[in-house]
Design a protein around this motif. Sequence first.
Motif, PDB file in Angstrom:
ATOM      1  N   VAL A 167     -39.747   4.263  -5.531  1.00  0.00           N
ATOM      2  CA  VAL A 167     -39.441   3.584  -6.799  1.00  0.00           C
ATOM      3  C   VAL A 167     -38.438   4.388  -7.623  1.00  0.00           C
ATOM      4  CG1 VAL A 167     -40.408   2.738  -8.969  1.00  0.00           C
ATOM      5  CG2 VAL A 167     -41.666   2.409  -6.837  1.00  0.00           C
ATOM      6  N   VAL A 168     -38.599   5.713  -7.690  1.00  0.00           N
ATOM      7  CA  VAL A 168     -37.656   6.545  -8.439  1.00  0.00           C
ATOM      8  C   VAL A 168     -36.250   6.440  -7.843  1.00  0.00           C
ATOM      9  CG1 VAL A 168     -37.044   8.905  -9.069  1.00  0.00           C
ATOM     10  CG2 VAL A 168     -39.401   8.154  -9.270  1.00  0.00           C
ATOM     11  N   SER A 169     -36.156   6.469  -6.520  1.00  0.00           N
ATOM     12  CA  SER A 169     -34.851   6.339  -5.865  1.00  0.00           C
ATOM     13  C   SER A 169     -34.213   4.999  -6.189  1.00  0.00           C
ATOM     14  CB  SER A 169     -35.009   6.494  -4.342  1.00  0.00           C
ATOM     15  OG  SER A 169     -35.557   7.752  -4.026  1.00  0.00           O
ATOM     16  N   LEU A 170     -35.020   3.952  -6.294  1.00  0.00           N
ATOM     17  CA  LEU A 170     -34.501   2.642  -6.651  1.00  0.00           C
ATOM     18  C   LEU A 170     -34.013   2.610  -8.097  1.00  0.00           C
ATOM     19  CD1 LEU A 170     -34.099  -0.412  -6.092  1.00  0.00           C
ATOM     20  CD2 LEU A 170     -36.475  -0.748  -6.786  1.00  0.00           C
ATOM     21  N   LEU A 171     -34.779   3.232  -8.999  1.00  0.00           N
ATOM     22  CA  LEU A 171     -34.424   3.193 -10.417  1.00  0.00           C
ATOM     23  C   LEU A 171     -33.147   3.966 -10.735  1.00  0.00           C
ATOM     24  CD1 LEU A 171     -37.956   3.605 -12.061  1.00  0.00           C
ATOM     25  CD2 LEU A 171     -36.490   1.587 -12.156  1.00  0.00           C
ATOM     26  N   VAL A 172     -32.833   4.998  -9.962  1.00  0.00           N
ATOM     27  CA  VAL A 172     -31.618   5.767 -10.231  1.00  0.00           C
ATOM     28  C   VAL A 172     -30.403   5.185  -9.518  1.00  0.00           C
ATOM     29  CG1 VAL A 172     -32.898   7.895 -10.610  1.00  0.00           C
ATOM     30  CG2 VAL A 172     -32.003   7.400  -8.330  1.00  0.00           C
ATOM     31  N   SER A 173     -30.609   4.163  -8.679  1.00  0.00           N
ATOM     32  CA  SER A 173     -29.484   3.542  -7.973  1.00  0.00           C
ATOM     33  C   SER A 173     -28.729   2.604  -8.916  1.00  0.00           C
ATOM     34  CB  SER A 173     -29.982   2.780  -6.750  1.00  0.00           C
ATOM     35  OG  SER A 173     -30.744   1.654  -7.137  1.00  0.00           O
ATOM     36  N   ASP A 174     -27.508   2.250  -8.531  1.00  0.00           N
ATOM     37  CA  ASP A 174     -26.682   1.364  -9.358  1.00  0.00           C
ATOM     38  C   ASP A 174     -27.196  -0.064  -9.375  1.00  0.00           C
ATOM     39  OD1 ASP A 174     -24.966   3.471  -9.926  1.00  0.00           O
ATOM     40  OD2 ASP A 174     -23.688   3.070  -8.192  1.00  0.00           O
ATOM     41  N   SER A 175     -27.995  -0.434  -8.378  1.00  0.00           N
ATOM     42  CA  SER A 175     -28.450  -1.822  -8.266  1.00  0.00           C
ATOM     43  C   SER A 175     -29.862  -2.033  -8.792  1.00  0.00           C
ATOM     44  CB  SER A 175     -28.393  -2.255  -6.798  1.00  0.00           C
ATOM     45  OG  SER A 175     -29.219  -1.416  -6.006  1.00  0.00           O
ATOM     46  N   TRP A 176     -30.367  -1.070  -9.589  1.00  0.00           N
ATOM     47  CA  TRP A 176     -31.767  -1.148  -9.998  1.00  0.00           C
ATOM     48  C   TRP A 176     -32.065  -2.395 -10.826  1.00  0.00           C
ATOM     49  CZ3 TRP A 176     -33.931  -1.193 -14.904  1.00  0.00           C
ATOM     50  CH2 TRP A 176     -33.027  -0.993 -15.957  1.00  0.00           C
ATOM     51  N   ALA A 177     -31.110  -2.824 -11.667  1.00  0.00           N
ATOM     52  CA  ALA A 177     -31.355  -3.949 -12.572  1.00  0.00           C
ATOM     53  C   ALA A 177     -31.326  -5.288 -11.862  1.00  0.00           C
ATOM     54  CB  ALA A 177     -30.337  -3.939 -13.704  1.00  0.00           C
ATOM     55  N   THR A 178     -30.682  -5.362 -10.701  1.00  0.00           N
ATOM     56  CA  THR A 178     -30.545  -6.644  -9.999  1.00  0.00           C
ATOM     57  C   THR A 178     -31.479  -6.752  -8.800  1.00  0.00           C
ATOM     58  OG1 THR A 178     -28.731  -5.729  -8.669  1.00  0.00           O
ATOM     59  CG2 THR A 178     -28.139  -6.875 -10.714  1.00  0.00           C
ATOM     60  N   THR A 179     -32.246  -5.729  -8.546  1.00  0.00           N
ATOM     61  CA  THR A 179     -33.135  -5.736  -7.388  1.00  0.00           C
ATOM     62  C   THR A 179     -34.345  -6.638  -7.636  1.00  0.00           C
ATOM     63  OG1 THR A 179     -32.490  -3.472  -6.832  1.00  0.00           O
ATOM     64  CG2 THR A 179     -34.512  -4.308  -5.847  1.00  0.00           C
ATOM     65  N   ASN A 180     -34.664  -7.459  -6.649  1.00  0.00           N
ATOM     66  CA  ASN A 180     -35.848  -8.310  -6.740  1.00  0.00           C
ATOM     67  C   ASN A 180     -37.104  -7.456  -6.646  1.00  0.00           C
ATOM     68  OD1 ASN A 180     -38.123  -9.975  -5.422  1.00  0.00           O
ATOM     69  ND2 ASN A 180     -36.675 -11.551  -6.066  1.00  0.00           N
ATOM     70  N   GLY A 181     -37.978  -7.589  -7.641  1.00  0.00           N
ATOM     71  CA  GLY A 181     -39.170  -6.749  -7.702  1.00  0.00           C
ATOM     72  C   GLY A 181     -40.079  -6.913  -6.501  1.00  0.00           C
ATOM     73  N   TRP A 182     -40.255  -8.160  -6.034  1.00  0.00           N
ATOM     74  CA  TRP A 182     -41.138  -8.397  -4.896  1.00  0.00           C
ATOM     75  C   TRP A 182     -40.565  -7.821  -3.610  1.00  0.00           C
ATOM     76  CZ3 TRP A 182     -45.884  -9.562  -5.962  1.00  0.00           C
ATOM     77  CH2 TRP A 182     -46.180 -10.291  -7.117  1.00  0.00           C
TER      78      TRP A 182
END
Length: 395
Positions: A167-182
Amino acid sequence: MTLDLFNLTLVGVSLLVLIAVAAVGVSRRAGLPALLIYIALGLIVGEAGFGLRFDDAELTQVLGFGLLAIVLTEGGLTTRWTVIKPVLGVALALSTLGVVISVGVTALLTYWVLGVDVRTALLLGTVVSSTDAAAVFSVMRRLPLRARPKAILEAESGLNDAPVVIVVSLLVSDSWATTNGWLAAAEAVFQLVAGGILGFLIAWFGKAAIRRTTIPAAGLYPIAVVFIALLSFGVAGLAGLSSFAAVYVAALKLGNANLPHARSTRGFAESLAWLAQIALFVLLGLLASPARLTDALLPALVVGSVLLLVARPLSIVIASIGFGLPWQEKAFLSWAGLRGAVPIVLATIPISAGISEPQKIFDIVFVLVVIFTLVQAPVLPRLVKILGLGRSPEP
């Protein structure tokens, strides 16, 4: 490096390790994890003490993950399958659903109280939601606590690092805001499960190889076992799977196999784990800057209080539904979710990723770990007695 500089460095490192070894007795008499003394040693040696300047967050992250792999290896090798098997379901629930609830509640209240942006709130909530294997192992194994809650805490701390890292790796990526949560949740579960399966398979083949190979020296058996587990960590990382799940499952499988020189292997792994903890916490103390930590005190108190008093108890209550845990065990699990190296190492990821205000996140997490370890750990022996969860200590 000249020979004189090498000798001076060797003297300094040797003295530091010897002080750290001696400090274990002090920490145990005080009822505190040794990690606090190791962090203090790092601060003393660092820029505010002896003046050694170290600010490489990326190197700290890499070394931190490697040292945590050694700690998890020792935890798996010394955990009995007969003890952990009955609590594996609830430990997995706490490591997945419990982490999600803890992250959500902590992030929401942090966003509302501190007024930080959504990304910072989510990062803070995620980083501090993982219990720390080093802190839990060092405290629980000398606490006269019943087998079930102890096994739940140890298994949870060995398993919940994996989803938090994802989850941390996802949040620091550039695409964190557009990633589908599921989709992100499904990917995290896949990496966790597949990493565990990979670790099991590597340990199975490693066990077969050790049994069929004549190793000429007894002292080589512990080295082989430990590095089979660490091999799973590296292979899982290269495959894009959860390295933490792989190394813990591999070590658990190897530790419960009927291998030659099992006792000496566990002793060797324990020694390596102590050395890894010393290096890890001193390194984290070096990275921290005392001049900045005072500004992080109030936010750390807010986030830590939310986590300890609201998020952690709520996650325990909801994630343990259906497992028949009495309220006494739930209360103890709520208080005993110790934080340590894992949150601080994870807090270095935003620094190396270059997001906004990463140093603020690191400082808050660092102060939170120190303060709430001081608050939680000394209370645990008395809490065991109050809740009636004690047992007679083994000889």
